[in-house]
Motif scaffolding. Structure first.
Motif, PDB file in Angstrom:
ATOM      1  N   LEU A   1      65.344 -41.383  -1.257  1.00  0.00           N
ATOM      2  CA  LEU A   1      65.477 -41.075  -2.682  1.00  0.00           C
ATOM      3  C   LEU A   1      64.436 -41.824  -3.497  1.00  0.00           C
ATOM      4  O   LEU A   1      63.855 -41.268  -4.431  1.00  0.00           O
ATOM      5  CB  LEU A   1      66.881 -41.444  -3.183  1.00  0.00           C
ATOM      6  N   GLY A   2      64.198 -43.075  -3.148  1.00  0.00           N
ATOM      7  CA  GLY A   2      63.197 -43.861  -3.867  1.00  0.00           C
ATOM      8  C   GLY A   2      61.804 -43.268  -3.765  1.00  0.00           C
ATOM      9  O   GLY A   2      61.035 -43.281  -4.723  1.00  0.00           O
ATOM     10  N   VAL A   3      61.484 -42.730  -2.602  1.00  0.00           N
ATOM     11  CA  VAL A   3      60.168 -42.102  -2.402  1.00  0.00           C
ATOM     12  C   VAL A   3      60.083 -40.783  -3.173  1.00  0.00           C
ATOM     13  O   VAL A   3      59.056 -40.468  -3.772  1.00  0.00           O
ATOM     14  CB  VAL A   3      59.895 -41.875  -0.899  1.00  0.00           C
ATOM     15  N   LEU A   4      61.175 -40.031  -3.173  1.00  0.00           N
ATOM     16  CA  LEU A   4      61.177 -38.713  -3.809  1.00  0.00           C
ATOM     17  C   LEU A   4      61.310 -38.765  -5.323  1.00  0.00           C
ATOM     18  O   LEU A   4      60.904 -37.835  -6.020  1.00  0.00           O
ATOM     19  CB  LEU A   4      62.328 -37.868  -3.253  1.00  0.00           C
ATOM     20  N   ASP A   5      61.873 -39.841  -5.846  1.00  0.00           N
ATOM     21  CA  ASP A   5      62.234 -39.913  -7.265  1.00  0.00           C
ATOM     22  C   ASP A   5      61.061 -40.322  -8.147  1.00  0.00           C
ATOM     23  O   ASP A   5      61.060 -41.371  -8.782  1.00  0.00           O
ATOM     24  CB  ASP A   5      63.395 -40.887  -7.462  1.00  0.00           C
ATOM     25  N   THR A   6      60.061 -39.473  -8.199  1.00  0.00           N
ATOM     26  CA  THR A   6      58.926 -39.673  -9.090  1.00  0.00           C
ATOM     27  C   THR A   6      58.362 -38.317  -9.481  1.00  0.00           C
ATOM     28  O   THR A   6      58.336 -37.394  -8.661  1.00  0.00           O
ATOM     29  CB  THR A   6      57.838 -40.565  -8.453  1.00  0.00           C
ATOM     30  N   GLU A   7      57.975 -38.224 -10.717  1.00  0.00           N
ATOM     31  CA  GLU A   7      57.430 -36.964 -11.240  1.00  0.00           C
ATOM     32  C   GLU A   7      55.926 -36.852 -11.005  1.00  0.00           C
ATOM     33  O   GLU A   7      55.373 -35.756 -11.074  1.00  0.00           O
ATOM     34  CB  GLU A   7      57.702 -36.862 -12.747  1.00  0.00           C
ATOM     35  N   ILE A   8      55.264 -37.981 -10.789  1.00  0.00           N
ATOM     36  CA  ILE A   8      53.809 -37.968 -10.644  1.00  0.00           C
ATOM     37  C   ILE A   8      53.408 -38.608  -9.326  1.00  0.00           C
ATOM     38  O   ILE A   8      54.161 -39.385  -8.743  1.00  0.00           O
ATOM     39  CB  ILE A   8      53.114 -38.710 -11.812  1.00  0.00           C
ATOM     40  N   GLY A   9      52.238 -38.267  -8.849  1.00  0.00           N
ATOM     41  CA  GLY A   9      51.705 -38.901  -7.657  1.00  0.00           C
ATOM     42  C   GLY A   9      51.539 -37.947  -6.493  1.00  0.00           C
ATOM     43  O   GLY A   9      51.801 -36.742  -6.578  1.00  0.00           O
ATOM     44  N   THR A  10      51.120 -38.514  -5.402  1.00  0.00           N
ATOM     45  CA  THR A  10      50.808 -37.752  -4.195  1.00  0.00           C
ATOM     46  C   THR A  10      52.028 -37.055  -3.624  1.00  0.00           C
ATOM     47  O   THR A  10      51.964 -35.886  -3.241  1.00  0.00           O
ATOM     48  CB  THR A  10      50.199 -38.701  -3.137  1.00  0.00           C
ATOM     49  N   VAL A  11      53.157 -37.746  -3.549  1.00  0.00           N
ATOM     50  CA  VAL A  11      54.349 -37.167  -2.921  1.00  0.00           C
ATOM     51  C   VAL A  11      54.824 -35.908  -3.642  1.00  0.00           C
ATOM     52  O   VAL A  11      54.989 -34.865  -2.994  1.00  0.00           O
ATOM     53  CB  VAL A  11      55.472 -38.218  -2.780  1.00  0.00           C
ATOM     54  N   PRO A  12      55.054 -35.934  -4.949  1.00  0.00           N
ATOM     55  CA  PRO A  12      55.521 -34.688  -5.576  1.00  0.00           C
ATOM     56  C   PRO A  12      54.501 -33.555  -5.501  1.00  0.00           C
ATOM     57  O   PRO A  12      54.877 -32.390  -5.352  1.00  0.00           O
ATOM     58  CB  PRO A  12      55.825 -35.083  -7.018  1.00  0.00           C
ATOM     59  N   ARG A  13      53.215 -33.892  -5.579  1.00  0.00           N
ATOM     60  CA  ARG A  13      52.194 -32.836  -5.462  1.00  0.00           C
ATOM     61  C   ARG A  13      52.201 -32.233  -4.061  1.00  0.00           C
ATOM     62  O   ARG A  13      52.115 -31.013  -3.902  1.00  0.00           O
ATOM     63  CB  ARG A  13      50.809 -33.390  -5.802  1.00  0.00           C
ATOM     64  N   ALA A  14      52.307 -33.059  -3.037  1.00  0.00           N
ATOM     65  CA  ALA A  14      52.323 -32.571  -1.655  1.00  0.00           C
ATOM     66  C   ALA A  14      53.569 -31.727  -1.400  1.00  0.00           C
ATOM     67  O   ALA A  14      53.490 -30.668  -0.750  1.00  0.00           O
ATOM     68  CB  ALA A  14      52.254 -33.738  -0.677  1.00  0.00           C
TER      69      ALA A  14
END
Length: 160
Positions: free
Chosen positions: A123-136
């Motif tokens: 959840l900590g990794v997924l819980d962001t609106e910006i950055g590499t993870v949400p774009r990927a």
């Protein structure tokens, strides 16, 4: 050390290995995501796999995100014959800011350390609106909000 301490240490080490393989000086949130996807036997890994996000699928999505980011800057990977990164086996990637924030968000998602589970870290990794993870994830066709809801659904009964 508790079981969760061992898990956190394993994910950070797996993330560092991913960063080292890329030639990165820092372990970032996307490296932790790769570590979580590769670490079998947890609800977090099972949720990712059930969403079609095994380790290789995450790697492929991150590679597409990298290529798209370069393209936005006017650089085409296809125009160059770049060799793969040469990992430095002696490198010790430091924990980067996005990884630190992901860990903090994961810890904050739990009621306390006794309640902390692998799914909280995801959840900590997924819980962001910006950055590499949400774009990927977007490039992989994954609805991050739906994925996070699925992760949260595992928490009440998650033994591990």
């Amino acid at each position: 050390m508790s079981r969760i301490d061992h898990y956190i240490q394993a994910i950070i080490l797996e993330g560092a290995a991913e960063a080292r393989q890329e030639g990165s000086a820092a372990t970032e949130a996307h490296h932790l995501l790769l570590g979580i996807a590769a670490h079998e036997g947890t609800a977090a890994q099972r949720v990712l796999t059930s969403a079609g996000l095994g380790r290789q699928a995450v790697r492929d999505a991150l590679d597409r995100e990298f290529e798209r980011s370069l393209s936005a800057a006017g650089v085409s990977l296809a125009a160059f014959d770049l060799p793969p990164a040469t990992p430095d086996p002696t490198a010790n990637p430091k924990l980067g800011s996005s990884a630190r924030l992901a860990l903090e968000r994961g810890f904050a998602a739990a009621k306390g350390k006794r309640d902390l589970r692998p799914a909280h870290l995801l959840l900590g990794v997924l819980d962001t609106e910006i950055g590499t993870v949400p774009r990927a994830l977007a490039l992989a066709g994954v609805d991050r909000a739906v994925l996070m809801a699925r992760v949260r659904d595992t928490l009440p009964g998650e033994a591990w």
